[in-house]
Design a protein around this motif. Structure first.
Motif, PDB file in Angstrom:
ATOM      1  N   GLY A 297      14.209   5.856   7.406  1.00 22.02           N
ATOM      2  CA  GLY A 297      15.139   4.718   7.369  1.00 22.02           C
ATOM      3  C   GLY A 297      14.529   3.408   7.820  1.00 22.02           C
ATOM      4  N   ILE A 298      13.229   3.358   7.958  1.00 26.28           N
ATOM      5  CA  ILE A 298      12.586   2.177   8.560  1.00 26.28           C
ATOM      6  C   ILE A 298      12.645   0.962   7.636  1.00 26.28           C
ATOM      7  CG2 ILE A 298      10.220   2.619   7.775  1.00 26.28           C
ATOM      8  CD1 ILE A 298       9.874   2.028  11.083  1.00 26.28           C
ATOM      9  N   HIS A 299      12.736  -0.204   8.272  1.00 30.67           N
ATOM     10  CA  HIS A 299      12.752  -1.482   7.557  1.00 30.67           C
ATOM     11  C   HIS A 299      11.535  -2.307   7.977  1.00 30.67           C
ATOM     12  CE1 HIS A 299      16.822  -0.296   6.679  1.00 30.67           C
ATOM     13  NE2 HIS A 299      16.948  -1.332   5.871  1.00 30.67           N
ATOM     14  N   ILE A 300      11.038  -3.083   7.034  1.00 34.69           N
ATOM     15  CA  ILE A 300       9.910  -3.982   7.280  1.00 34.69           C
ATOM     16  C   ILE A 300      10.361  -5.361   6.816  1.00 34.69           C
ATOM     17  CG2 ILE A 300       7.484  -4.463   6.766  1.00 34.69           C
ATOM     18  CD1 ILE A 300       7.569  -1.342   5.769  1.00 34.69           C
ATOM     19  N   ASP A 301      10.360  -6.301   7.719  1.00 38.46           N
ATOM     20  CA  ASP A 301      10.831  -7.661   7.410  1.00 38.46           C
ATOM     21  C   ASP A 301      12.242  -7.642   6.806  1.00 38.46           C
ATOM     22  OD1 ASP A 301       8.508  -8.829   8.395  1.00 38.46           O
ATOM     23  OD2 ASP A 301       7.494  -8.736   6.448  1.00 38.46           O
ATOM     24  N   GLY A 302      13.097  -6.762   7.323  1.00 39.43           N
ATOM     25  CA  GLY A 302      14.482  -6.711   6.901  1.00 39.43           C
ATOM     26  C   GLY A 302      14.740  -5.980   5.594  1.00 39.43           C
ATOM     27  N   ILE A 303      13.696  -5.427   5.005  1.00 43.06           N
ATOM     28  CA  ILE A 303      13.816  -4.702   3.736  1.00 43.06           C
ATOM     29  C   ILE A 303      13.383  -3.260   3.983  1.00 43.06           C
ATOM     30  CG2 ILE A 303      12.942  -4.547   1.355  1.00 43.06           C
ATOM     31  CD1 ILE A 303      12.477  -7.614   1.538  1.00 43.06           C
ATOM     32  N   SER A 304      14.110  -2.306   3.410  1.00 42.59           N
ATOM     33  CA  SER A 304      13.758  -0.911   3.653  1.00 42.59           C
ATOM     34  C   SER A 304      12.377  -0.604   3.076  1.00 42.59           C
ATOM     35  CB  SER A 304      14.805   0.031   3.058  1.00 42.59           C
ATOM     36  OG  SER A 304      14.667   0.097   1.651  1.00 42.59           O
ATOM     37  N   ALA A 305      11.651   0.276   3.753  1.00 37.95           N
ATOM     38  CA  ALA A 305      10.340   0.698   3.255  1.00 37.95           C
ATOM     39  C   ALA A 305      10.469   1.343   1.887  1.00 37.95           C
ATOM     40  CB  ALA A 305       9.676   1.645   4.252  1.00 37.95           C
ATOM     41  N   THR A 306      11.599   2.005   1.641  1.00 40.24           N
ATOM     42  CA  THR A 306      11.853   2.599   0.320  1.00 40.24           C
ATOM     43  C   THR A 306      11.886   1.511  -0.754  1.00 40.24           C
ATOM     44  OG1 THR A 306      13.102   4.386   1.344  1.00 40.24           O
ATOM     45  CG2 THR A 306      13.453   4.045  -1.003  1.00 40.24           C
ATOM     46  N   ASP A 307      12.546   0.398  -0.460  1.00 39.76           N
ATOM     47  CA  ASP A 307      12.581  -0.724  -1.417  1.00 39.76           C
ATOM     48  C   ASP A 307      11.192  -1.304  -1.640  1.00 39.76           C
ATOM     49  OD1 ASP A 307      15.279  -0.484  -1.876  1.00 39.76           O
ATOM     50  OD2 ASP A 307      15.852  -2.239  -0.693  1.00 39.76           O
ATOM     51  N   TRP A 308      10.431  -1.485  -0.562  1.00 36.71           N
ATOM     52  CA  TRP A 308       9.059  -1.993  -0.714  1.00 36.71           C
ATOM     53  C   TRP A 308       8.260  -1.060  -1.626  1.00 36.71           C
ATOM     54  CZ3 TRP A 308       7.895  -6.754   0.170  1.00 36.71           C
ATOM     55  CH2 TRP A 308       8.442  -7.463   1.245  1.00 36.71           C
TER      56      TRP A 308
ATOM     57  N   ARG B 244       0.810  -1.214   0.000  1.00 33.79           N
ATOM     58  CA  ARG B 244       0.000   0.000   0.000  1.00 33.79           C
ATOM     59  C   ARG B 244       0.844   1.265   0.000  1.00 33.79           C
ATOM     60  NH1 ARG B 244      -4.441  -1.669   4.603  1.00 33.79           N
ATOM     61  NH2 ARG B 244      -5.845  -2.784   3.200  1.00 33.79           N
ATOM     62  N   ALA B 245       0.838   1.946  -1.134  1.00 32.69           N
ATOM     63  CA  ALA B 245       1.566   3.219  -1.218  1.00 32.69           C
ATOM     64  C   ALA B 245       0.977   4.233  -0.243  1.00 32.69           C
ATOM     65  CB  ALA B 245       1.521   3.758  -2.648  1.00 32.69           C
ATOM     66  N   PHE B 246      -0.337   4.196  -0.008  1.00 31.26           N
ATOM     67  CA  PHE B 246      -0.952   5.179   0.893  1.00 31.26           C
ATOM     68  C   PHE B 246      -0.501   5.014   2.335  1.00 31.26           C
ATOM     69  CE2 PHE B 246      -4.222   1.838   1.269  1.00 31.26           C
ATOM     70  CZ  PHE B 246      -4.446   1.814   2.637  1.00 31.26           C
ATOM     71  N   ALA B 247       0.105   3.872   2.666  1.00 31.23           N
ATOM     72  CA  ALA B 247       0.688   3.681   3.997  1.00 31.23           C
ATOM     73  C   ALA B 247       2.202   3.880   3.966  1.00 31.23           C
ATOM     74  CB  ALA B 247       0.346   2.298   4.531  1.00 31.23           C
ATOM     75  N   LEU B 248       2.862   3.384   2.932  1.00 33.48           N
ATOM     76  CA  LEU B 248       4.323   3.477   2.871  1.00 33.48           C
ATOM     77  C   LEU B 248       4.816   4.907   2.670  1.00 33.48           C
ATOM     78  CD1 LEU B 248       5.142   0.311   0.732  1.00 33.48           C
ATOM     79  CD2 LEU B 248       5.741   0.684   3.143  1.00 33.48           C
ATOM     80  N   VAL B 249       4.163   5.679   1.809  1.00 28.87           N
ATOM     81  CA  VAL B 249       4.627   7.049   1.556  1.00 28.87           C
ATOM     82  C   VAL B 249       4.611   7.870   2.850  1.00 28.87           C
ATOM     83  CG1 VAL B 249       4.107   9.218   0.352  1.00 28.87           C
ATOM     84  CG2 VAL B 249       4.114   7.056  -0.918  1.00 28.87           C
TER      85      VAL B 249
END
Length: 169
Positions: free
Chosen positions: A143-154, A130-135
């Motif tokens: 700099g946050i990571h989700i499941d070891g992957i940066s939110a920017t990458d997601w 969901r871009a409306f949550a990640l943005v």
């Protein structure tokens, strides 16, 4: 001082007075015991997901500092109570699960905690879709990571458009 958990909550509304609903939700979050508000993202106008025939939403992410006495499931229960107190009515119709709502408060992340409990899945099971949550999450936690992957990458894996404060996906 007690140890605190850094948590992130996504707020959304597509009611007639959505901006006011987000403000009331932020105030209610700040009034929870042993919770203090951190940063709030800008408010975005976002395209509905899963049920397109409804008004667009206003969404934002709020950073919270939560006392370690809270657990993810008890915090989700508090969010559900807050939603109800602000007029959220959940439809029994599964087709309307993602339909219009006065307020929506989703726990995105609760420190490093993970929960597979059906009542409180953490990280939020659709966060990375969901871009409306990640943005807005990246606005308050770049700099946050989700499941070891940066939110920017997601976010880079999603097909979406951001035009100013408007997100379509």
């Amino acid at each position: 001082m007690r140890e605190e958990i850094q948590a992130y909550v996504s707020l959304g509304s597509n009611s007639g007075d959505a901006a006011r609903m987000l403000q009331l939700a932020r105030e209610a979050l700040g009034n929870l015991p042993h919770v203090r508000l951190g940063a709030s993202s800008p408010i975005y106008t976002t395209e509905p997901q899963g049920f397109a025939d409804q008004p667009w939403f206003l969404n934002q992410v709020v950073e919270l500092f939560v006392a370690s006495s809270w657990q993810a499931c008890s915090f989700v229960e508090a969010l559900l109570q807050m939603e109800a107190s602000l007029g959220r009515v959940r439809s029994a119709d599964p087709a309307l699960r993602f339909g219009p709502r006065a307020i929506d408060a989703d726990l995105l992340l609760f420190g490093q905690q993970r929960s597979d409990d059906a009542r409180c899945l953490v990280p939020h099971p659709r966060l990375t879709q969901r871009a409306f949550a990640l943005v807005p999450l990246l606005d308050v936690a770049p700099g946050i990571h989700i499941d070891g992957i940066s939110a920017t990458d997601w976010l880079s894996r999603l097909k979406f458009e951001k035009n100013g404060q408007r997100i379509s996906q």
